[in-house]
Structures are given as structure tokens and as C-alpha cells.
Motif scaffolding. Structure first.
Motif, mmCIF file in Angstrom:
data_model
loop_
_atom_site.group_PDB
_atom_site.id
_atom_site.type_symbol
_atom_site.label_atom_id
_atom_site.label_comp_id
_atom_site.label_asym_id
_atom_site.label_seq_id
_atom_site.Cartn_x
_atom_site.Cartn_y
_atom_site.Cartn_z
ATOM 1 N N VAL A 48 0.866 -1.174 0.000
ATOM 2 C CA VAL A 48 0.000 0.000 0.000
ATOM 3 C C VAL A 48 0.905 1.226 0.000
ATOM 4 N N THR A 49 0.491 2.255 -0.712
ATOM 5 C CA THR A 49 1.267 3.495 -0.678
ATOM 6 C C THR A 49 0.353 4.684 -0.897
ATOM 7 N N VAL A 50 0.822 5.806 -0.413
ATOM 8 C CA VAL A 50 0.137 7.093 -0.554
ATOM 9 C C VAL A 50 1.091 8.042 -1.269
ATOM 10 N N ASP A 51 0.579 8.836 -2.183
ATOM 11 C CA ASP A 51 1.405 9.799 -2.901
ATOM 12 C C ASP A 51 2.160 10.695 -1.921
ATOM 13 N N ASP A 52 3.488 10.735 -2.069
ATOM 14 C CA ASP A 52 4.316 11.511 -1.134
ATOM 15 C C ASP A 52 4.137 13.013 -1.278
ATOM 16 N N LEU A 53 3.712 13.472 -2.457
ATOM 17 C CA LEU A 53 3.684 14.907 -2.724
ATOM 18 C C LEU A 53 2.450 15.580 -2.133
ATOM 19 N N GLU A 54 1.270 15.051 -2.446
ATOM 20 C CA GLU A 54 0.027 15.691 -1.997
ATOM 21 C C GLU A 54 -0.816 14.800 -1.101
ATOM 22 N N CYS A 55 -0.429 13.513 -0.989
ATOM 23 C CA CYS A 55 -1.186 12.557 -0.172
ATOM 24 C C CYS A 55 -2.636 12.418 -0.626
ATOM 25 N N LEU A 56 -2.885 12.675 -1.898
ATOM 26 C CA LEU A 56 -4.256 12.556 -2.399
ATOM 27 C C LEU A 56 -4.546 11.118 -2.811
ATOM 28 N N TRP A 57 -3.724 10.567 -3.691
ATOM 29 C CA TRP A 57 -3.980 9.223 -4.207
ATOM 30 C C TRP A 57 -3.325 8.160 -3.339
ATOM 31 N N THR A 58 -4.040 7.057 -3.210
ATOM 32 C CA THR A 58 -3.558 5.883 -2.485
ATOM 33 C C THR A 58 -3.817 4.664 -3.362
ATOM 34 N N ILE A 59 -2.868 3.734 -3.393
ATOM 35 C CA ILE A 59 -3.152 2.456 -4.038
ATOM 36 C C ILE A 59 -2.913 1.336 -3.039
ATOM 37 N N VAL A 60 -3.794 0.361 -3.106
ATOM 38 C CA VAL A 60 -3.697 -0.834 -2.282
ATOM 39 C C VAL A 60 -3.563 -2.011 -3.242
ATOM 40 N N VAL A 61 -2.485 -2.744 -3.097
ATOM 41 C CA VAL A 61 -2.215 -3.876 -3.979
ATOM 42 C C VAL A 61 -2.438 -5.157 -3.193
ATOM 43 N N THR A 62 -3.404 -5.957 -3.620
ATOM 44 C CA THR A 62 -3.603 -7.261 -3.010
ATOM 45 C C THR A 62 -3.087 -8.323 -3.976
ATOM 46 N N GLU A 63 -3.208 -9.567 -3.597
ATOM 47 C CA GLU A 63 -2.727 -10.639 -4.476
ATOM 48 C C GLU A 63 -3.530 -10.714 -5.766
ATOM 49 N N ASP A 64 -4.756 -10.182 -5.762
ATOM 50 C CA ASP A 64 -5.623 -10.319 -6.936
ATOM 51 C C ASP A 64 -6.110 -9.005 -7.524
ATOM 52 N N THR A 68 -7.651 1.645 -6.297
ATOM 53 C CA THR A 68 -7.304 3.062 -6.372
ATOM 54 C C THR A 68 -8.203 3.806 -5.399
ATOM 55 N N MET A 69 -7.596 4.542 -4.455
ATOM 56 C CA MET A 69 -8.352 5.198 -3.396
ATOM 57 C C MET A 69 -7.850 6.626 -3.217
ATOM 58 N N THR A 70 -8.627 7.425 -2.486
ATOM 59 C CA THR A 70 -8.223 8.794 -2.180
ATOM 60 C C THR A 70 -8.205 8.992 -0.665
ATOM 61 N N ARG A 71 -7.624 10.128 -0.261
ATOM 62 C CA ARG A 71 -7.578 10.530 1.144
ATOM 63 C C ARG A 71 -7.009 9.445 2.046
ATOM 64 N N GLY A 72 -5.880 8.921 1.676
ATOM 65 C CA GLY A 72 -5.240 7.920 2.514
ATOM 66 C C GLY A 72 -5.975 6.605 2.573
ATOM 67 N N GLY A 73 -6.948 6.424 1.675
ATOM 68 C CA GLY A 73 -7.691 5.173 1.638
ATOM 69 C C GLY A 73 -9.129 5.293 2.088
ATOM 70 N N GLU A 74 -9.590 6.505 2.358
ATOM 71 C CA GLU A 74 -10.964 6.669 2.834
ATOM 72 C C GLU A 74 -11.989 6.314 1.761
ATOM 73 N N ILE A 75 -11.703 6.671 0.504
ATOM 74 C CA ILE A 75 -12.696 6.523 -0.560
ATOM 75 C C ILE A 75 -12.148 5.620 -1.666
ATOM 76 N N LEU A 76 -12.885 4.563 -1.980
ATOM 77 C CA LEU A 76 -12.514 3.665 -3.065
ATOM 78 C C LEU A 76 -13.019 4.243 -4.389
ATOM 79 N N VAL A 77 -12.119 4.490 -5.305
ATOM 80 C CA VAL A 77 -12.471 5.062 -6.612
ATOM 81 C C VAL A 77 -12.617 3.972 -7.670
ATOM 82 N N ARG A 78 -11.714 2.993 -7.635
ATOM 83 C CA ARG A 78 -11.724 1.972 -8.692
ATOM 84 C C ARG A 78 -11.017 0.724 -8.185
#
Length: 274
Positions: A48-64, A68-78
Motif C-alpha cells: 500500500v502506498t500514498v502519494d508523497d507529494l500531496e497525499c491525495l492518491w492511495t493504491i492498495v495492492v492485493t494478491e488479486d 485506487t483510493m483517495t484521502r489515505g484510503g478513505e474513498i474507493l475510486v476503482r
């Protein structure tokens, strides 16, 4: 003691956090409940990582999947099945490296270059594991089909020379890709394995190259598929070396033993990113 308590990051997420940036860590700590809700029961988070510059985008990588999320993972976009993610690459700037998820309109900044590269590598490994090679073997059936369609006798010599010329074209394209991805280690390995023809693998050389490239980087998958289709179409055009040999023998590519090392070094230098 402050009026507001700082959220503590779940140790399970801290263990797979791909950035050491403190601001990104704080953003994930605030949004971690959304991450846990988005992950299915029993689904393992790989990174899992959060954009270092603005902390807007977050991605969570699972095995499958890749979430794509925003606000540190609060909102699932895709959510995208990992096999459908084209691939990850890293672009380097003066102050930040940027993880680019191809054709997903997503770019995440990293202050630490090695962290960006490590996450890209992990994502690409997962994609390859979920997306086995889809390009059919060239040897022997495809070569036989091309010879037949071009009206060239299907002899051992003609099969070998068609395979040789296919490997020459594919090898140069492969070396160019290692340069364009800025991967000198991949270039060195590819050259070590394929610059000289391995005895007994002459007709399988191009297939061996394709298998290596497929496992090296998923962004080669679409390129390889497209280029091989173009190559096959070109072979059947009236002005190709194959159709020119109708009823006879395909001329050899070279008279001496094949060693493409020096040629590939030139190709690599010409395609290196500036």
C-alpha cells in the motif's frame, strides 16, 4: 499533550507500506478504516502506498486486485483485477520519482527512488504471475504455416533461416525495450542469454526470447503481441524476403556464427532515455 490524538497506523498496514514518507504514513493512518473495508475477507494486502507529494492518491495492492483510493484510503475510486493492470513504470525527476500505472491515469510521487522502483517491480511480478504468455509458440507450427502461405518449401534450411531472421528482428526490438525502460541489468541478462545462438535452440531462439520478455516486464506484452502480428503480416507481402523465396530457398541472414553482442550494444545506446 495535544487536544487531538494522532491516529496510529495498523501494524499490518505498516508492514506493507511502500513509502517511508511520514506525511504519507499519517494520511494512511487517518484513512485506514476505508482500506480495511475495501479489502475482502481473507484477501492479503501485498503493498500500500500514498502519494508523497500531496497525499491525495492511495493504491492498495492485493494478491488479486489493485485498489485506487483517495484521502489515505478513505474513498474507493476503482478496483482493477491485477491481470488487467497493463504494468507499472517509474519516471525520475529532480526531486521526485513517479510511479506510473500505464493507461490508468494514475501517477504517484515518491521522494525515495528505490521505494518507487521496488513497488513497481512488485506490481509487475504480480501481473506476470496472473497473466501467462498468450503468444502462441512460433516453432514449429507458425513457421510451417508462414512458409506454406508464402509458397516456400518447408525444408529444414528454410525453417531455420525463417527462425533466424525472426530472432534477429525480435532481439533488436527487445534490446530497445530494455533501454527505453532504463534497465541495464535486463539488457545484460538478455544479451548473455541470447546474443549468441544456443546450440540445439536455433529454431526456438525467438520463442525463448518471447518467454523471457514476457516474464521480465508486463508492459512488453501488448508491444510483443502487436509487433509479432505486424512481422507476420509483413512476411506475406509481395516485397518480403519470404515471398521472394517462393519455390526456392530463403537466403541466410549472415554467413558466420551468430553473435549480436556488438550490434545490440549500439541499439541499446541509441534507445537510452536522456
Amino acid at each position: 499533550m495535544g487536544l487531538f490524538r494522532t491516529a496510529e497506523l495498523d501494524p499490518a498496514l505498516a508492514d506493507v507500506l511502500a513509502t517511508s514518507h511520514r506525511r504519507a504514513r499519517r494520511a494512511l493512518a487517518k484513512g485506514q478504516d476505508g482500506v480495511h473495508k475495501a479489502v475482502r475477507p481473507g484477501e492479503r494486502i501485498v503493498a500500500v502506498t500514498v502519494d508523497d507529494l500531496e497525499c491525495l492518491w492511495t493504491i492498495v495492492v492485493t494478491e488479486d486486485r489493485l485498489l485506487t483510493m483517495t484521502r489515505g484510503g478513505e474513498i474507493l475510486v476503482r478496483e482493477t483485477p491485477i491481470a488487467e493492470v497493463p504494468g507499472a513504470a517509474v519516471e525520475h525527476g529532480k526531486h521526485y520519482s513517479v510511479l506510473v500505472l500505464d493507461r490508468m491515469s494514475l501517477r504517484l510521487h515518491f521522494e525515495n527512488r528505490s521505494e518507487a522502483e521496488a513497488l513497481a517491480k512488485r506490481i509487475n511480478q504480480l501481473i506476470v504471475a496472473h497473466r501467462p504468455r498468450t503468444i502462441p509458440a512460433l516453432h514449429p507450427d507458425l513457421y510451417a504455416t508462414l512458409l506454406s502461405r508464402a509458397g516456400v518449401p518447408e525444408t529444414t534450411v528454410n525453417r531455420s533461416r525463417l527462425a533466424e531472421r525472426t530472432a534477429v528482428v525480435l532481439g533488436a526490438q527487445a534490446v530497445a525495450m530494455t533501454a527505453q525502460f532504463g534497465d541495464p541489468e535486463a539488457f545484460a541478462e538478455f544479451t548473455h542469454l541470447f546474443a549468441k545462438v544456443a546450440p540445439g535452440r536455433e529454431q526456438q531462439r525467438a520463442d525463448d526470447m518471447i518467454s523471457w520478455l514476457w516474464e521480465w516486464h508486463p508492459l512488453t506484452h501488448q508491444t510483443l503481441t502487436r509487433q509479432l502480428a505486424t512481422w507476420q503480416d509483413g512476411l506475406l507481402q509481395p516485397d518480403s524476403f519470404l515471398t521472394a523465396a517462393a519455390g526456392g530457398e530463403i537466403p541466410p541472414w549472415s554467413d558466420g556464427p551468430a553473435d549480436d553482442t556488438e550490434t545490440w550494444r549500439v541499439v541499446y545506446r541509441r534507445n537510452q532515455r536522456t
